[in-house]
Design a protein around this motif. Structure first.
Motif, PDB file in Angstrom:
ATOM      1  N   PRO A   1       0.802  -1.260  -0.050  1.00  0.00           N
ATOM      2  CA  PRO A   1      -0.080  -0.054  -0.156  1.00  0.00           C
ATOM      3  C   PRO A   1       0.662   1.381   0.132  1.00  0.00           C
ATOM      4  CG  PRO A   1      -0.848  -1.545   1.593  1.00  0.00           C
ATOM      5  CD  PRO A   1       0.456  -1.997   1.083  1.00  0.00           C
ATOM      6  N   ASN A   2       0.443   2.341  -0.690  1.00  0.00           N
ATOM      7  CA  ASN A   2       1.200   3.529  -0.817  1.00  0.00           C
ATOM      8  C   ASN A   2       0.456   4.358   0.187  1.00  0.00           C
ATOM      9  OD1 ASN A   2      -1.317   4.148  -2.043  1.00  0.00           O
ATOM     10  ND2 ASN A   2      -0.227   5.085  -3.904  1.00  0.00           N
ATOM     11  N   PHE A   3      -0.052   4.181   1.093  1.00  0.00           N
ATOM     12  CA  PHE A   3      -0.571   4.914   2.063  1.00  0.00           C
ATOM     13  C   PHE A   3      -0.686   4.177   3.400  1.00  0.00           C
ATOM     14  CE2 PHE A   3      -4.223   3.123   0.721  1.00  0.00           C
ATOM     15  CZ  PHE A   3      -5.127   2.782   1.571  1.00  0.00           C
ATOM     16  N   LEU A   4      -0.874   4.879   4.737  1.00  0.00           N
ATOM     17  CA  LEU A   4      -1.027   4.118   6.019  1.00  0.00           C
ATOM     18  C   LEU A   4      -2.131   5.201   6.673  1.00  0.00           C
ATOM     19  CD1 LEU A   4       0.185   2.080   7.665  1.00  0.00           C
ATOM     20  CD2 LEU A   4       1.790   3.439   8.593  1.00  0.00           C
ATOM     21  N   PRO A   5      -3.169   4.622   7.097  1.00  0.00           N
ATOM     22  CA  PRO A   5      -4.117   5.431   7.869  1.00  0.00           C
ATOM     23  C   PRO A   5      -3.247   6.003   9.085  1.00  0.00           C
ATOM     24  CG  PRO A   5      -4.816   3.186   7.479  1.00  0.00           C
ATOM     25  CD  PRO A   5      -3.504   2.987   7.086  1.00  0.00           C
ATOM     26  N   PRO A   6      -3.719   7.049   9.638  1.00  0.00           N
ATOM     27  CA  PRO A   6      -3.345   7.569  10.878  1.00  0.00           C
ATOM     28  C   PRO A   6      -3.417   6.694  12.011  1.00  0.00           C
ATOM     29  CG  PRO A   6      -5.496   8.675  10.548  1.00  0.00           C
ATOM     30  CD  PRO A   6      -5.059   7.778   9.207  1.00  0.00           C
ATOM     31  N   LEU A   7      -2.448   6.380  12.769  1.00  0.00           N
ATOM     32  CA  LEU A   7      -2.435   5.303  14.086  1.00  0.00           C
ATOM     33  C   LEU A   7      -2.403   6.044  15.371  1.00  0.00           C
ATOM     34  CD1 LEU A   7       0.252   2.892  12.266  1.00  0.00           C
ATOM     35  CD2 LEU A   7      -2.153   2.788  12.146  1.00  0.00           C
ATOM     36  N   LYS A   8      -2.904   5.587  16.263  1.00  0.00           N
ATOM     37  CA  LYS A   8      -2.681   6.112  17.532  1.00  0.00           C
ATOM     38  C   LYS A   8      -2.788   4.673  18.401  1.00  0.00           C
ATOM     39  CE  LYS A   8      -6.057   8.961  19.039  1.00  0.00           C
ATOM     40  NZ  LYS A   8      -7.174   9.677  19.503  1.00  0.00           N
ATOM     41  N   TYR A   9      -1.668   4.863  19.142  1.00  0.00           N
ATOM     42  CA  TYR A   9      -1.363   3.680  19.982  1.00  0.00           C
ATOM     43  C   TYR A   9      -1.146   4.253  21.645  1.00  0.00           C
ATOM     44  CZ  TYR A   9       1.345  -0.338  21.740  1.00  0.00           C
ATOM     45  OH  TYR A   9       2.050  -1.420  22.447  1.00  0.00           O
ATOM     46  N   GLY A  10      -2.095   3.885  22.222  1.00  0.00           N
ATOM     47  CA  GLY A  10      -2.103   4.522  23.710  1.00  0.00           C
ATOM     48  C   GLY A  10      -1.279   3.444  24.703  1.00  0.00           C
ATOM     49  N   SER A  11       0.064   3.581  24.752  1.00  0.00           N
ATOM     50  CA  SER A  11       0.670   2.394  25.625  1.00  0.00           C
ATOM     51  C   SER A  11       1.699   3.159  26.330  1.00  0.00           C
ATOM     52  CB  SER A  11       0.814   1.418  24.812  1.00  0.00           C
ATOM     53  OG  SER A  11       1.811   0.329  25.839  1.00  0.00           O
ATOM     54  N   THR A  12       2.680   2.505  27.010  1.00  0.00           N
ATOM     55  CA  THR A  12       3.776   3.061  27.461  1.00  0.00           C
ATOM     56  C   THR A  12       4.795   3.817  26.426  1.00  0.00           C
ATOM     57  OG1 THR A  12       5.262   1.038  27.148  1.00  0.00           O
ATOM     58  CG2 THR A  12       3.716   1.280  29.282  1.00  0.00           C
ATOM     59  N   PRO A  13       5.601   4.811  26.810  1.00  0.00           N
ATOM     60  CA  PRO A  13       6.624   5.179  25.856  1.00  0.00           C
ATOM     61  C   PRO A  13       7.436   4.346  24.948  1.00  0.00           C
ATOM     62  CG  PRO A  13       6.468   6.613  27.767  1.00  0.00           C
ATOM     63  CD  PRO A  13       5.560   5.586  28.056  1.00  0.00           C
ATOM     64  N   PHE A  14       7.854   3.220  25.870  1.00  0.00           N
ATOM     65  CA  PHE A  14       8.884   2.367  25.279  1.00  0.00           C
ATOM     66  C   PHE A  14       8.122   1.336  24.262  1.00  0.00           C
ATOM     67  CE2 PHE A  14      10.336  -2.332  25.381  1.00  0.00           C
ATOM     68  CZ  PHE A  14      11.732  -1.773  25.109  1.00  0.00           C
ATOM     69  N   ARG A  15       6.887   1.114  24.473  1.00  0.00           N
ATOM     70  CA  ARG A  15       6.297   0.144  23.401  1.00  0.00           C
ATOM     71  C   ARG A  15       5.980   0.951  22.307  1.00  0.00           C
ATOM     72  NH1 ARG A  15       1.886  -3.781  26.621  1.00  0.00           N
ATOM     73  NH2 ARG A  15       3.363  -4.721  27.902  1.00  0.00           N
ATOM     74  N   LYS A  16       5.868   2.444  22.437  1.00  0.00           N
ATOM     75  CA  LYS A  16       5.428   3.179  21.290  1.00  0.00           C
ATOM     76  C   LYS A  16       6.804   3.314  20.520  1.00  0.00           C
ATOM     77  CE  LYS A  16       1.779   6.074  23.288  1.00  0.00           C
ATOM     78  NZ  LYS A  16       1.424   7.486  23.626  1.00  0.00           N
TER      79      LYS A  16
END
Length: 189
Positions: free
Chosen positions: A78-93
């Motif tokens: 795919p030539n695009f990526l939907p916006p992502l939100k990952y609500g976790s620890t800074p390390f996992r992000k």
């Protein structure tokens, strides 16, 4: 490639829908701003973090993610990526941000991710096992390509969606499988 992590309003309504992939049914979750989850039904840590209060409804963002999945499962990058939100620890992000740098059709080892994480955190070293835990808890599978992470020896281990799916996804991306192998006893971190 694509956005890193959108950090918008915290308490928003969550919407979900399902997508029938060639490798099994997938649940997709989003809020008004970004994708917050994408899991194969039944995988380890399925729907972890998904609130009980949610609306099953297709939204434009979920439709965009379905288009991404259609392209992906057709064997095209795919030539695009939907916006992502990952609500976790800074390390996992951080670990997920590093996984987003793994090119389509390529792999990266837990050790290489540990080395990059240590560099970004200005530490001398980082444990590959800690990286494995963060990779295994990735709530936005496929779009954050945890299936591209392999053991230093080439072991295809540590995919919460199952080793068979990991192999199928790498083959779909036409990854060079030379030197990669399925261990006798697979694990999902």
């Amino acid at each position: 490639m694509g956005p890193l992590f959108y950090a918008g309003k915290e308490k928003q309504m969550v919407y979900t829908c399902e997508y029938e992939s060639p490798l099994g049914r997938i649940t997709i979750a989003c809020d008004e701003e970004a994708i917050t989850g994408l899991w194969f039904i039944g995988q380890k840590y399925y729907a972890q973090g998904l609130p009980k209060k949610r609306i099953e409804k297709t939204t434009p963002l979920l439709e965009e993610t379905k288009r991404w999945l259609e392209l992906y499962f057709s064997g095209r990058e795919p030539n695009f990526l939907p916006p992502l939100k990952y609500g976790s620890t800074p390390f996992r992000k951080l670990v997920c941000q590093i996984m987003l740098t793994i090119p389509y059709g390529h792999t990266m080892t837990y050790k290489a991710i540990a080395k990059e994480a240590a560099k970004r955190l200005h530490k001398e070293r980082m444990s590959p096992q800690a990286i494995g835990g963060a990779v295994g808890h990735n709530p936005i599978t496929l779009t954050i390509p945890c299936h591209r992470v392999v053991g230093t020896s080439g072991s295809l281990t540590g995919y919460a969606g199952g080793i068979e799916r990991k192999v199928a996804l790498l083959k779909l991306e036409k990854t060079d499988m030379h030197g990669l192998y399925v261990p006798e006893k697979g694990t999902a971190l």
